[in-house]
Scaffold this motif. Structure first.
Motif, PDB file in Angstrom:
ATOM      1  N   ALA A  25       1.152   9.330  -5.392  1.00 60.80           N
ATOM      2  CA  ALA A  25       1.501  10.754  -5.460  1.00 60.80           C
ATOM      3  C   ALA A  25       2.298  11.340  -6.573  1.00 60.80           C
ATOM      4  O   ALA A  25       2.420  12.685  -7.023  1.00 60.80           O
ATOM      5  N   GLN A  26       3.559  10.425  -7.102  1.00 67.84           N
ATOM      6  CA  GLN A  26       4.145  10.884  -8.387  1.00 67.84           C
ATOM      7  C   GLN A  26       3.373  11.003  -9.466  1.00 67.84           C
ATOM      8  O   GLN A  26       3.403  12.025 -10.136  1.00 67.84           O
ATOM      9  N   GLN A  27       2.464  10.630  -9.714  1.00 69.06           N
ATOM     10  CA  GLN A  27       1.494  10.566 -10.940  1.00 69.06           C
ATOM     11  C   GLN A  27       0.869  11.692 -10.641  1.00 69.06           C
ATOM     12  O   GLN A  27       0.304  12.501 -11.733  1.00 69.06           O
ATOM     13  N   ILE A  28       0.308  12.103  -9.613  1.00 69.57           N
ATOM     14  CA  ILE A  28      -0.498  13.272  -9.387  1.00 69.57           C
ATOM     15  C   ILE A  28       0.577  14.344  -9.656  1.00 69.57           C
ATOM     16  O   ILE A  28      -0.012  15.434 -10.035  1.00 69.57           O
ATOM     17  N   GLN A  29       1.559  14.453  -9.169  1.00 72.62           N
ATOM     18  CA  GLN A  29       2.543  15.467  -9.232  1.00 72.62           C
ATOM     19  C   GLN A  29       2.908  15.676 -10.822  1.00 72.62           C
ATOM     20  O   GLN A  29       2.921  16.918 -11.422  1.00 72.62           O
ATOM     21  N   MET A  46       0.890  -1.259  -0.037  1.00 79.37           N
ATOM     22  CA  MET A  46      -0.078   0.019   0.014  1.00 79.37           C
ATOM     23  C   MET A  46       0.769   1.258  -0.003  1.00 79.37           C
ATOM     24  O   MET A  46       0.425   2.161  -0.645  1.00 79.37           O
ATOM     25  N   ARG A  47       1.754   1.388   0.919  1.00 81.43           N
ATOM     26  CA  ARG A  47       2.853   2.348   0.829  1.00 81.43           C
ATOM     27  C   ARG A  47       3.418   2.604  -0.692  1.00 81.43           C
ATOM     28  O   ARG A  47       3.573   3.830  -0.993  1.00 81.43           O
ATOM     29  N   ALA A  48       3.871   1.705  -1.283  1.00 81.74           N
ATOM     30  CA  ALA A  48       4.268   1.776  -2.536  1.00 81.74           C
ATOM     31  C   ALA A  48       3.371   2.309  -3.828  1.00 81.74           C
ATOM     32  O   ALA A  48       3.678   3.004  -4.528  1.00 81.74           O
TER      33      ALA A  48
END
Length: 145
Positions: free
Chosen positions: A103-107, A95-97
């Motif tokens: 989060a990277q995709q949102i950024q 889940m953390r991964a």
């Protein structure tokens, strides 16, 4: 000296004892009692009580079964708890991964959106400077009217 019960009776009592201890009783609810031993063997309770050697074996086996089953169950509980901790740990890491990836995709999407807005602004300026008769396209407001 005569035996309290026949060898055949001892044999059927031992077979019944084996079924009770293995949890495969046929004629009873499977509880480890002398009454169930007699019923499982198809003999009277009085006959079972006269088979002192078999009763001694039954009580010893019952004690081993009860102590062994409690210890065995406790060990199994510890094993299952360890498996659960390992599974939860693995799921948590997964889940953390996933959260990091999202989060990277949102950024990335936010940066792309900013770049698109910047390009739109530049194009609107170029249109305004090129020909005053050309009006920039404005999409209709959201929500209908």
């Amino acid at each position: 000296m005569t035996r309290p019960v026949s060898e055949k009776t001892e044999d059927v009592l031992r077979a019944a004892m084996k079924r009770l201890l293995e949890g495969t009783s046929v004629h009873t609810d499977g509880r480890l009692t002398v009454a169930n031993l007699a019923r499982e063997a198809g003999v009277s309770r009085a006959t079972a009580n006269r088979a002192t050697a078999v009763l001694a074996e039954f009580r010893a086996a019952e004690a081993r079964f009860r102590s062994g089953s409690v210890a065995g169950l406790k060990a199994r509980i510890r094993e299952l708890e360890a498996e659960l901790r390992a599974a939860r740990g693995g799921e948590l890491a997964e889940m953390r991964a996933t959260v990091r990836t999202l989060a990277q995709q949102i950024q990335i999407l936010a940066l792309q959106g900013e770049e698109q807005r910047r390009l739109i602004s530049i194009l609107e300026e170029q249109i305004a400077l090129a020909d005053p008769k050309v009006l920039p396209f404005r999409p209709p407001p959201q929500g209908g009217t």
